[in-house]
Motif scaffolding. Structure first.
Motif, PDB file in Angstrom:
ATOM      1  N   GLN A   1      -1.520  -8.301  -1.032  1.00 47.64           N
ATOM      2  CA  GLN A   1      -2.708  -7.734  -0.082  1.00 47.64           C
ATOM      3  C   GLN A   1      -2.115  -7.268   1.291  1.00 47.64           C
ATOM      4  O   GLN A   1      -0.554  -7.393   1.363  1.00 47.64           O
ATOM      5  CB  GLN A   1      -3.604  -9.036   0.158  1.00 47.64           C
ATOM      6  CG  GLN A   1      -4.613  -9.009   1.277  1.00 47.64           C
ATOM      7  CD  GLN A   1      -4.190  -9.329   2.591  1.00 47.64           C
ATOM      8  OE1 GLN A   1      -3.262  -9.573   2.822  1.00 47.64           O
ATOM      9  NE2 GLN A   1      -5.239  -9.200   3.529  1.00 47.64           N
ATOM     10  N   ASP A   2      -2.886  -6.597   2.103  1.00 47.28           N
ATOM     11  CA  ASP A   2      -2.485  -6.198   3.207  1.00 47.28           C
ATOM     12  C   ASP A   2      -1.217  -6.724   4.010  1.00 47.28           C
ATOM     13  O   ASP A   2      -0.386  -6.061   4.373  1.00 47.28           O
ATOM     14  CB  ASP A   2      -3.284  -5.959   4.197  1.00 47.28           C
ATOM     15  CG  ASP A   2      -4.653  -4.938   3.697  1.00 47.28           C
ATOM     16  OD1 ASP A   2      -5.110  -5.310   2.540  1.00 47.28           O
ATOM     17  OD2 ASP A   2      -4.928  -4.013   4.279  1.00 47.28           O
ATOM     18  N   GLY A   3      -1.074  -8.010   3.928  1.00 49.11           N
ATOM     19  CA  GLY A   3      -0.106  -8.839   4.877  1.00 49.11           C
ATOM     20  C   GLY A   3       1.101  -9.094   4.097  1.00 49.11           C
ATOM     21  O   GLY A   3       2.205  -9.548   4.720  1.00 49.11           O
TER      22      GLY A   3
ATOM     23  N   THR B   1      -6.045   5.490   0.586  1.00 51.03           N
ATOM     24  CA  THR B   1      -7.479   5.129   0.111  1.00 51.03           C
ATOM     25  C   THR B   1      -8.533   4.845   1.423  1.00 51.03           C
ATOM     26  O   THR B   1      -9.779   4.985   1.211  1.00 51.03           O
ATOM     27  CB  THR B   1      -7.641   3.600  -0.555  1.00 51.03           C
ATOM     28  OG1 THR B   1      -6.897   2.560   0.071  1.00 51.03           O
ATOM     29  CG2 THR B   1      -6.698   3.917  -2.131  1.00 51.03           C
ATOM     30  N   HIS B   2      -7.914   3.966   2.347  1.00 52.42           N
ATOM     31  CA  HIS B   2      -8.910   3.768   3.446  1.00 52.42           C
ATOM     32  C   HIS B   2      -8.061   3.004   4.886  1.00 52.42           C
ATOM     33  O   HIS B   2      -6.938   3.075   4.529  1.00 52.42           O
ATOM     34  CB  HIS B   2      -9.888   2.719   3.097  1.00 52.42           C
ATOM     35  CG  HIS B   2      -9.416   1.211   2.648  1.00 52.42           C
ATOM     36  ND1 HIS B   2      -8.512   0.981   1.870  1.00 52.42           N
ATOM     37  CD2 HIS B   2      -9.726  -0.054   3.262  1.00 52.42           C
ATOM     38  CE1 HIS B   2      -8.384  -0.396   1.829  1.00 52.42           C
ATOM     39  NE2 HIS B   2      -8.886  -0.688   2.326  1.00 52.42           N
ATOM     40  N   ALA B   3      -9.069   2.690   5.710  1.00 51.07           N
ATOM     41  CA  ALA B   3      -8.485   2.556   7.016  1.00 51.07           C
ATOM     42  C   ALA B   3      -8.246   1.151   7.371  1.00 51.07           C
ATOM     43  O   ALA B   3      -8.574   0.527   8.328  1.00 51.07           O
ATOM     44  CB  ALA B   3      -8.980   3.318   8.336  1.00 51.07           C
TER      45      ALA B   3
ATOM     46  N   GLY C   1      -3.059  -2.631   5.984  1.00 50.96           N
ATOM     47  CA  GLY C   1      -2.006  -2.709   4.832  1.00 50.96           C
ATOM     48  C   GLY C   1      -2.050  -1.453   4.030  1.00 50.96           C
ATOM     49  O   GLY C   1      -1.231  -1.126   3.207  1.00 50.96           O
ATOM     50  N   HIS C   2      -2.935  -0.285   4.409  1.00 50.06           N
ATOM     51  CA  HIS C   2      -3.168   0.893   3.369  1.00 50.06           C
ATOM     52  C   HIS C   2      -2.619   2.214   4.196  1.00 50.06           C
ATOM     53  O   HIS C   2      -2.377   3.101   3.667  1.00 50.06           O
ATOM     54  CB  HIS C   2      -4.388   1.024   3.061  1.00 50.06           C
ATOM     55  CG  HIS C   2      -5.033  -0.136   2.294  1.00 50.06           C
ATOM     56  ND1 HIS C   2      -4.790  -0.353   0.688  1.00 50.06           N
ATOM     57  CD2 HIS C   2      -5.195  -1.691   2.540  1.00 50.06           C
ATOM     58  CE1 HIS C   2      -5.370  -1.606   0.416  1.00 50.06           C
ATOM     59  NE2 HIS C   2      -5.457  -2.197   1.571  1.00 50.06           N
ATOM     60  N   TYR C   3      -2.488   2.060   5.442  1.00 45.79           N
ATOM     61  CA  TYR C   3      -2.075   3.283   6.256  1.00 45.79           C
ATOM     62  C   TYR C   3      -1.391   3.042   7.500  1.00 45.79           C
ATOM     63  O   TYR C   3      -0.744   4.061   7.937  1.00 45.79           O
ATOM     64  CB  TYR C   3      -3.592   3.950   6.802  1.00 45.79           C
ATOM     65  CG  TYR C   3      -4.049   3.699   7.960  1.00 45.79           C
ATOM     66  CD1 TYR C   3      -4.753   2.480   7.922  1.00 45.79           C
ATOM     67  CD2 TYR C   3      -3.997   4.206   9.194  1.00 45.79           C
ATOM     68  CE1 TYR C   3      -5.121   2.004   9.091  1.00 45.79           C
ATOM     69  CE2 TYR C   3      -4.556   3.758  10.189  1.00 45.79           C
ATOM     70  CZ  TYR C   3      -5.275   2.601  10.434  1.00 45.79           C
ATOM     71  OH  TYR C   3      -5.673   2.031  11.500  1.00 45.79           O
TER      72      TYR C   3
ATOM     73  N   PRO D   1      -7.266  -0.785  -5.134  1.00 45.30           N
ATOM     74  CA  PRO D   1      -6.897  -2.129  -4.686  1.00 45.30           C
ATOM     75  C   PRO D   1      -7.659  -2.933  -3.890  1.00 45.30           C
ATOM     76  O   PRO D   1      -7.663  -4.141  -3.727  1.00 45.30           O
ATOM     77  CB  PRO D   1      -5.578  -1.678  -3.514  1.00 45.30           C
ATOM     78  CG  PRO D   1      -6.144  -0.098  -3.234  1.00 45.30           C
ATOM     79  CD  PRO D   1      -6.954   0.393  -4.543  1.00 45.30           C
ATOM     80  N   ASP D   2      -8.596  -2.272  -3.417  1.00 41.90           N
ATOM     81  CA  ASP D   2      -9.897  -2.907  -2.474  1.00 41.90           C
ATOM     82  C   ASP D   2     -11.192  -2.605  -2.813  1.00 41.90           C
ATOM     83  O   ASP D   2     -11.542  -1.485  -2.853  1.00 41.90           O
ATOM     84  CB  ASP D   2      -9.485  -2.599  -1.014  1.00 41.90           C
ATOM     85  CG  ASP D   2      -8.736  -3.550  -0.400  1.00 41.90           C
ATOM     86  OD1 ASP D   2      -9.233  -4.752  -0.111  1.00 41.90           O
ATOM     87  OD2 ASP D   2      -7.768  -3.088   0.563  1.00 41.90           O
ATOM     88  N   VAL D   3     -12.121  -3.667  -3.132  1.00 45.26           N
ATOM     89  CA  VAL D   3     -13.487  -3.449  -3.327  1.00 45.26           C
ATOM     90  C   VAL D   3     -14.202  -4.676  -2.888  1.00 45.26           C
ATOM     91  O   VAL D   3     -13.642  -5.862  -3.155  1.00 45.26           O
ATOM     92  CB  VAL D   3     -13.455  -3.110  -5.071  1.00 45.26           C
ATOM     93  CG1 VAL D   3     -13.178  -4.245  -5.881  1.00 45.26           C
ATOM     94  CG2 VAL D   3     -15.102  -2.635  -5.077  1.00 45.26           C
TER      95      VAL D   3
ATOM     96  N   LEU E   1      -3.320  -6.374  -8.562  1.00 48.81           N
ATOM     97  CA  LEU E   1      -2.464  -6.246  -7.535  1.00 48.81           C
ATOM     98  C   LEU E   1      -3.362  -6.392  -6.288  1.00 48.81           C
ATOM     99  O   LEU E   1      -4.544  -7.040  -6.403  1.00 48.81           O
ATOM    100  CB  LEU E   1      -1.807  -4.798  -7.525  1.00 48.81           C
ATOM    101  CG  LEU E   1      -2.484  -3.454  -7.712  1.00 48.81           C
ATOM    102  CD1 LEU E   1      -3.580  -3.219  -6.849  1.00 48.81           C
ATOM    103  CD2 LEU E   1      -1.552  -2.329  -7.567  1.00 48.81           C
ATOM    104  N   HIS E   2      -2.632  -6.295  -5.228  1.00 46.03           N
ATOM    105  CA  HIS E   2      -3.296  -6.590  -3.778  1.00 46.03           C
ATOM    106  C   HIS E   2      -3.633  -8.107  -3.882  1.00 46.03           C
ATOM    107  O   HIS E   2      -4.555  -8.618  -3.303  1.00 46.03           O
ATOM    108  CB  HIS E   2      -4.738  -5.915  -3.724  1.00 46.03           C
ATOM    109  CG  HIS E   2      -5.233  -5.669  -2.361  1.00 46.03           C
ATOM    110  ND1 HIS E   2      -6.266  -6.522  -2.037  1.00 46.03           N
ATOM    111  CD2 HIS E   2      -4.982  -4.788  -1.385  1.00 46.03           C
ATOM    112  CE1 HIS E   2      -6.551  -6.360  -0.616  1.00 46.03           C
ATOM    113  NE2 HIS E   2      -5.696  -5.353  -0.283  1.00 46.03           N
ATOM    114  N   LEU E   3      -2.928  -9.203  -4.345  1.00 44.42           N
ATOM    115  CA  LEU E   3      -2.933 -10.372  -4.373  1.00 44.42           C
ATOM    116  C   LEU E   3      -2.608 -10.939  -2.791  1.00 44.42           C
ATOM    117  O   LEU E   3      -1.696 -10.656  -2.409  1.00 44.42           O
ATOM    118  CB  LEU E   3      -1.947 -11.049  -5.597  1.00 44.42           C
ATOM    119  CG  LEU E   3      -2.581 -11.070  -6.931  1.00 44.42           C
ATOM    120  CD1 LEU E   3      -2.599  -9.712  -7.615  1.00 44.42           C
ATOM    121  CD2 LEU E   3      -1.708 -12.142  -7.902  1.00 44.42           C
TER     122      LEU E   3
HETATM  123 ZN   LIG Z   1      -6.410  -4.192   1.429  1.00 50.63          ZN
END
Ligand SMILES: [Zn+2]
Ligand SMILES: [Zn+2]
Length: 318
Positions: free
Chosen positions: A42-44, A117-119, A122-124, A216-218, A284-286
């Motif tokens: 995940q993002d962190g 994918t989005h703001a 962890g993604h940008y 990764p994110d929904v 993924l994105h665990l």
């Molecule tokens: Zn994320």
């Protein structure tokens, strides 16, 4: 000395690859394009900022590190590299991509294009490293939705990357195929997710051999009717949101604020498909707390159901 340090770190990174993936396939077997997994958390990431529980304390003690979810695409014919997500750990992730691609010195162009994918952080956030203070790339194509483009154009420090032409924003139309590198087709599919700053996309990558999905994110598969079927239509290998296992891992947070489909629920929905093609559905994105990262018994449960947990460094022919 510096080269030795870099080389030893790459050995360490590549040492994380599972045995089956550690040997690059012969050129004929791998085809022109390959997807490589550059991050699975995940993002962190793991260890996670501020977490002193067993999940992260043991990772710090052993040196285990999982980067935020990200993929790379290697074009073995031209040497071109595509980066999907620019995470806060973009430096070691692009180093891993270079090691997997056998890339030589690429000057001020560490990759040839980026997809976002989005703001969410962890993604940008790693986009900052393309700016003047670090890589100072010349007009790197960054492919984003129109809303994400407006966000980057309208808010510092991102607006400076655009004004100084270190990045060049390419807006895709969701649902319409585009080619971030020649020979590779990508389609962005909007998915429901907390959209404070931007909308959120899943990407379908179509190469000459296979179709790969990255979502990764929904927030929830059911939030848009038929979403999961549409996303998986014609897909050979899917990388799916696996943030939480069964929801008990965050007792101190209101999960309504950070909704995600639970892995146990996704496994239930897709079990038949996974049994037909074992290993084609990979999580993924665990989150750092997700027991699937720490408890071998849960790992075995995932595998027995026909699913997989994506591994940093694994390769998928495209
Ligand atoms: Zn994320
Ligand atoms: Zn997000």
């Amino acid at each position: 000395m510096r080269d030795v340090a870099i080389a030893s770190r790459l050995v360490w990174l590549v040492g994380l690859l599972p045995v089956a993936c550690s040997v690059a396939p012969a050129p004929a077997a791998r085809g022109r394009f390959e997807v490589v997994v550059l991050g699975t958390a995940q993002d962190g990431g793991l260890p996670h900022f501020g977490c002193n529980r067993q999940c992260c304390a043991s990772a710090r003690a052993s040196g285990r590190e999982l980067f935020p979810a990200s993929l790379g695409v290697i074009d073995h014919d031209t040497g071109k590299l595509l980066l999907i997500e620019a995470t806060p750990r973009v430096e070691p992730q692009v180093a891993l991509l270079h090691a997997l691609a056998g890339a030589q010195d690429r000057g001020r162009r560490p990759v040839d294009a980026v997809l976002l994918t989005h703001a969410h952080i962890g993604h940008y956030l790693g986009l900052a490293h393309f700016g003047r203070e670090v890589a100072s790339t010349p007009q790197l194509p960054v492919h984003v939705s129109p809303r994400m483009a407006a966000f980057l154009r309208g808010h510092g420090p991102w607006t400076q990357l655009v004004a100084q032409r270190q990045i060049e924003l390419h807006e895709f139309a969701p649902g319409s195929p585009f080619s971030p590198i020649d020979g590779l087709t990508v389609t962005a599919i909007p998915v429901p997710h907390r959209d404070e700053w931007s909308d959120t996309m899943a990407f379908v990558l179509q190469g000459p051999r296979q179709q790969v999905l990255f979502v990764p994110d929904v927030d929830a598969w059911d939030q848009a009717p038929g979403l999961l079927d549409r996303l998986l239509d014609g897909v050979d290998v899917a990388f799916l949101d696996g943030t939480f296992w069964d929801g008990r891992e965050l007792p101190d947070r209101n999960r309504a604020e950070i909704p995600h489909p639970l892995m146990v629920d996704t496994i239930g929905r897709l079990r038949e498909r996974a049994q037909r093609r074992p290993g084609s559905l990979r999580f993924l994105h665990l989150n750092h707390t997700n027991p699937a990262l720490h408890d071998p018994a849960i790992g075995r449960e995932v595998t027995a159901a026909g699913f997989a947990i994506a591994q940093q460094g694994e390769r998928v022919p495209l």
